[in-house]
Design an enzyme around this catalytic site. Structure first.
Site, short mmCIF file in Angstrom:
data_model
loop_
_atom_site.label_atom_id
_atom_site.label_comp_id
_atom_site.label_asym_id
_atom_site.label_seq_id
_atom_site.Cartn_x
_atom_site.Cartn_y
_atom_site.Cartn_z
N THR A 1 0.85 -1.18 0.00
CA THR A 1 0.00 0.00 0.00
C THR A 1 0.89 1.23 0.00
O THR A 1 2.08 1.14 0.29
CB THR A 1 -0.92 0.01 1.24
N THR B 1 -2.61 -8.15 0.77
CA THR B 1 -1.68 -9.07 1.44
C THR B 1 -2.01 -10.52 1.11
O THR B 1 -1.12 -11.31 0.75
CB THR B 1 -1.74 -8.84 2.96
N HIS C 1 2.27 -6.77 4.52
CA HIS C 1 1.15 -5.92 4.96
C HIS C 1 0.71 -5.02 3.83
O HIS C 1 1.47 -4.67 2.92
CB HIS C 1 1.55 -5.09 6.19
N CYS C 2 -0.56 -4.65 3.89
CA CYS C 2 -1.09 -3.57 3.06
C CYS C 2 -1.66 -2.56 4.04
O CYS C 2 -0.95 -2.07 4.90
CB CYS C 2 -2.10 -4.09 2.04
N SER C 3 -2.96 -2.27 3.97
CA SER C 3 -3.55 -1.39 4.96
C SER C 3 -4.19 -2.22 6.08
O SER C 3 -3.86 -2.07 7.24
CB SER C 3 -4.59 -0.48 4.31
#
EC number: 3.1.3.48
Length: 971
Positions: A770, A878, A870-872
């Site tokens: 992200t 993810t 990880h993303c948000s």
């Protein structure tokens, strides 16, 4: 004949000299000396020849007499390049028109000449430290007097680089470089050290070093050095320094314990004690050294090892100069023995045993054991073993037995227990010892009296001891007693014995416990839309094993670690009141808390949700009818029943393209059916830790919480509830159930937790999918350094080493340093930049290239912990990347691929993995692209609750699929 200068009245053949008068001198030769004339005066001479009375014409030359020499020539002064001379003028009648000439010559060398009309002159341009012959003469009208001469010297140059080579308490040693001048012959160096307002000591030498002694200790001196040659002195070179202080007096040990030695001393014997600093250093041979300083005459040097020999030195500092050391040897006290216990006892002895002290060295230890009877006998024994028998005791008496350790004459603290010898003729023991009751702080015991003929004069003693801790003793003449002052929730060994005439029976013993303390319920909050409550209570004092939670008729048992964290009780009715209690359990003993009333939320919200769901059912039903009619028009043949809503397993590589094409029909109807079957996967699992009150602020989205069984625990921080929690889950891979870690993008308050997880897991790989800001909303905190300036998070320091940017991603080389452990962890962050907010990448190609680069790195770094992705929220993007990596490796290893099965497996470990149908379709397109097949365009979507006061649906259909039991049948 007329003559110049007047008529003298004398006519002969002679030479005439006129001086304001006449003088006649006859001469038969061709020369004559005329004396008795005035010096530096002008004369007119007439000369003629006479023969036989006849004279020639006179010749008249004019001349002057030479001046007299100067008188009292002397040296007025000199420096290193000049000599100043003075004199008195010559003794003569006239001093008009005199010029004085001065010349200074160095033998075989330089000559400098000056002239003046004064009676003093300075001849400069000379060489320093050189001998000169200086002459002065007088000139008048071109005639010169005789020279007046003296010998003298120029002053030497000063010494260079004057420095202190050393000092002690009564002397200062100086050294220097000789002066920079042509000749160093015949130099004498003078050194002088002066104390302000006091003593001055002067020494001389022909060397370039000297020791000025006879000084006062610990005193400040101004020391000067100058050069002498031929009685002429250079300028001074000066420095300030001090003599060393005298050493301390009467250094002694005032005391010691197992980690420190206390020293004291008397101040040094010297004129001044101002400005003294005392340094103390204790060193263990071949090991530790501890140094301390003070302005007092005592100090404690701590941080030492127990039971160890040290050499301790004390010295004095003043103005950066140190005295000699005063030294002694001493030993820290050993640690006390451990686990002191009674092995056995008889009428006259007690046998004790113990474990040796916990310390670096056990060499040279002597153990002392002493058993004392109150107001009576004491017996002491020593040994080098870890057991001893203290004999010579009296039968049937209670003894206090202590054991301590000695090393080098230094003693540890005592470990003590109470026990008794066996009586020779005493009462029989009590019978049927039992617990009558107990509460938080006391245990009530009762028994039957001993079986014997006489019960007169009996005293019963009761003692309850907690292992390694408290002991309480009571006595009574009755057959029951309450031993109070105990700790709640603790196990005790309770003994009762009989005393008669100072003689004791053997003990009767039982093991029991005090009742645990009741908890205090701190909160009861409605959850799950009114269908549950979150109950929280404080940890009770003392010991506890578990808690029984009761809300209304709901009952459950929870382990002791949940106090202060909260427990969710589900399956309640909304808009109801429930009585809640929490019971503390320890050793089958229970203590119930005061009850509290819990209120569940109103059902209005639920009713609204039901109406919404019903409307959604209707809309979905209409959509299904529409799609079925459309499919019938486009596809005359009926789809086989085994292809509708089937659950695909692993698919052969050669069949995967057909599988994708089949699912793409009717606007991706097949993918929609598969994805609907994943909607409820993993639901119903416990998320108690993530839901705890102290952890709520650590979750970015309220509906993305890790399951208790798969969450990544952190090492808890002391006295920080919830410090073991981070919103992160272990994820399965191809070979391991913990091959990846999926986590949310760090929040401002969880950046430190994120780096703790990286350190504790020793992960070398971070994957970020992200951007920190997307569509004007913060999706992730910027958790790495912006530049070379490191960031500090608790004990961890994060440094950016390098950064490589490309069109679609950036790779950062980071270094993590643990300041307490002094260890370093190198890692790389792979940051994919081209995954649009609420969508999927425009093409599989960049993501496949990114995954290939990432996989190459991970294959090279197999020694660390799992990669952290990880993303948000840590579920959609993810989950898609983790699935893509695992499934492509499955293709390579097995020739099979199972997207549906693996996504289902991921959702069992973390909710909402591969969060949207668009991501699920894109996953298939990436796999297909890797098999060199084209991929169609995708429709983006993404969803989750934000962690804000008002919940916002970003993708209503995705959230509804996760939170309801709705499942569409057909397309």
């Amino acid at each position: 004949m007329a003559r110049a200068g007047g008529n003298c009245g004398v006519w002969r053949s002679l030479v005439l000299l006129g001086l304001y008068g006449c003088s006649v001198v006859r001469a038969a030769g061709t020369s004559v000396t005329v004396d008795r004339h005035a010096p530096a005066s002008s004369y007119e001479f007439s000369m003629w020849v006479e023969k036989d009375g006849v004279s020639s014409s006179p010749q008249i030359p004019v001349t002057t007499a030479a001046p007299n020499p100067v008188r009292n020539l002397r040296v007025e002064g000199q420096n290193n390049i000049s000599i100043s001379l003075s004199w008195e003028p010559p003794d003569q009648s006239s001093l008009q028109g005199l010029t004085y000439w001065t010349q200074c010559s160095r033998h075989g060398g330089q000559t400098e000449t000056r002239n003046t009309t004064d009676t003093s002159v300075t001849v400069d341009g000379l060489d320093p430290g050189s001998s000169y012959e200086c002459s002065v003469w007088v000139e008048k009208d071109g005639l010169y007097s005789k020279n007046e001469t003296l010998n003298t010297s120029t002053a030497p140059n000063p010494v260079r680089n004057l420095r202190v080579e050393g000092q002690n308490n009564i002397s200062i040693s100086l050294s220097w470089e000789p002066p920079d001048q042509p000749s160093l012959q015949g130099l004498t160096y003078w050194a002088q050290c002066s104390r302000h307002g006091g003593q001055t000591e002067t020494r001389n030498t022909a060397d370039t070093s000297v020791t000025v002694d006879g000084l006062d200790p610990g005193s400040s001196y101004e020391c000067s050095v100058w050069v002498e040659k031929d009685g002429v002195y250079s300028t001074n070179e000066t420095l300030n320094t001090s003599t060393a202080p005298n050493p301390v007096r009467n250094l002694r040990v005032e005391g010691q314990n197992n980690i420190s030695i206390s020293l004291s001393w008397e101040p040094p014997d010297q004129p001044s004690l101002q400005g003294l600093t005392y340094w103390a250093q204790c060193s263990r041979h071949g090991g530790q050294t501890e140094t301390r300083n003070t302005t007092d005459t005592s100090i404690t040097v701590d941080g030492l090892d127990p039971g160890s020999s040290y050499e301790c030195s004390v010295w004095v500092e003043k103005d950066g100069v140190y005295s000699t050391n005063e030294t002694l040897s001493n030993t820290t006290a050993p640690n006390p023995v451990r686990n002191l216990r009674v092995k056995s006892q008889n009428n006259f002895s007690i046998s004790l045993s113990w474990e040796p002290p916990d310390q670096p060295s056990l060499q040279g230890l002597i153990y002392w054991a002493q058993c004392s009877r109150h107001g009576g006998q004491t017996e002491t024994r020593n040994t080098t073993d870890t057991s001893v028998t203290v004999d010579g005791l009296d039968p049937g008496f209670l003894y206090k037995c202590s054991v301590w350790v000695e090393k080098d004459g230094v003693y540890s603290t005592n470990e003590t227990l109470n026990t008794s010898t066996v009586p020779i003729s005493a009462s029989n023991p009590v019978r049927n010892l039992r617990v009558e009751g107990q509460n938080n702080f006391s245990i009530s015991l009762s028994w039957e009296p001993p079986d014997q003929s006489s019960l007169q004069g009996l005293t019963y003693w009761a003692q309850c001891s907690r292992h390694g801790g408290q002991t309480e003793t009571r006595n009574t003449a009755d057959t029951s007693v309450t031993v109070d002052g105990l700790d709640p929730g603790s196990s005790y060994e309770c003994s009762v014995w009989v005393e008669k005439d100072g003689v004791y029976s053997t003990n009767e013993t039982l093991n029991t416990s005090t009742v645990p303390a009741a908890v205090n319920i701190t909160s009861c909050i409605s959850t799950s839309g009114g269908y549950g409550v979150l109950l929280t209570w404080s940890c009770p004092s003392g010991g506890y094993e578990s808690f029984e939670v009761k809300v209304g008729r709901k009952w459950r048992s929870e382990n002791g670690s949940l106090c202060g964290k909260g427990v969710t009780v589900s399956d309640l009715e909304p808009a109801q009141s429930y009585t809640a209690t929490v019971t503390t359990v320890f050793k089958d003993l229970k203590a119930q808390s005061l009850s509290t009333t819990c209120h569940t939320e109103s059902a209005a919200i639920i009713a609204g949700a039901i109406v919404g769901i019903l409307l959604l059912f209707i809309l979905v039903g209409l959509l299904i009818v529409f799609l079925k009619r459309r499919r019938k028009k486009r596809q005359p043949k009926e789809v086989p029943k085994d292809l509708v809503c089937s659950c695909p397993g692993d698919i052969l590589a050669k069949d995967f393209a057909d599988h994708v094409r089949e699912n793409e029909k009717d606007s991706n109807c097949g993918f929609a059916e598969e994805y609907q079957q994943l909607a409820l996967e993993g639901q119903g699992q416990s998320q108690i830790t993530a839901s705890a009150l102290e952890n709520r602020s650590k979750n970015r989205y309220r509906n993305v919480l890790p399951y208790d069984w798969s969450r990544v625990p952190l090492q808890p921080l002391q006295e920080e509830p919830g410090s073991d929690y981070i919103n992160a889950s272990f994820m399965p891979g191809l070979w391991s159930p913990k091959e990846f870690i999926a986590t949310q993008g760090p929040l401002p308050n969880t950046v430190g937790d994120f780096w703790r997880m990286v350190w504790e897991q020793q992960s070398h790989t971070l994957v970020m999918l992200t951007n920190c800001m997307e569509s004007g909303r913060v999706k992730c905190e910027h958790y790495w350094p912006l530049d070379a300036q490191p960031c500090i998070h608790g004990q961890l320091q994060v440094m950016l080493i390098s950064e490589e940017a490309s069109e679609n991603w950036t790779v950062r080389h980071l270094q993590l340093f643990h300041m307490k452990e002094q260890q370093t962890l190198s890692l790389r962050q792979f940051h994919y930049l081209a995954w649009p907010d609420h969508g999927v990448p425009y093409s599989p190609d960049p993501l496949l290239a990114f995954r290939k680069m990432l996989r190459q790195w991970m294959d090279q770094t197999t020694d660390g912990g799992p990669p952290i992705v990880h993303c948000s929220a840590g579920v959609g993007r993810t989950g898609t990347l983790i699935a893509l990596d695992v499934l492509l490796r499955q293709l390579e290893c097995e020739g099979l691929v199972g997207p549906f099965s693996f996504v289902k497996k991921m959702r069992e470990s973390r909710p909402l993995m591969v969060q949207t149908e668009a991501q699920y379709v894109f996953l298939h397109q990436c796999i297909l692209k890797s098999l060199q097949k084209p991929a169609p365009a995708l429709v983006p979507e993404e969803a989750m609750y934000e962690n804000v006061a008002s919940l916002v649906y970003e993708n209503a259909s995705a959230i509804m699929a996760h939170e309801s039991e709705f499942s569409a049948s057909g397309c």
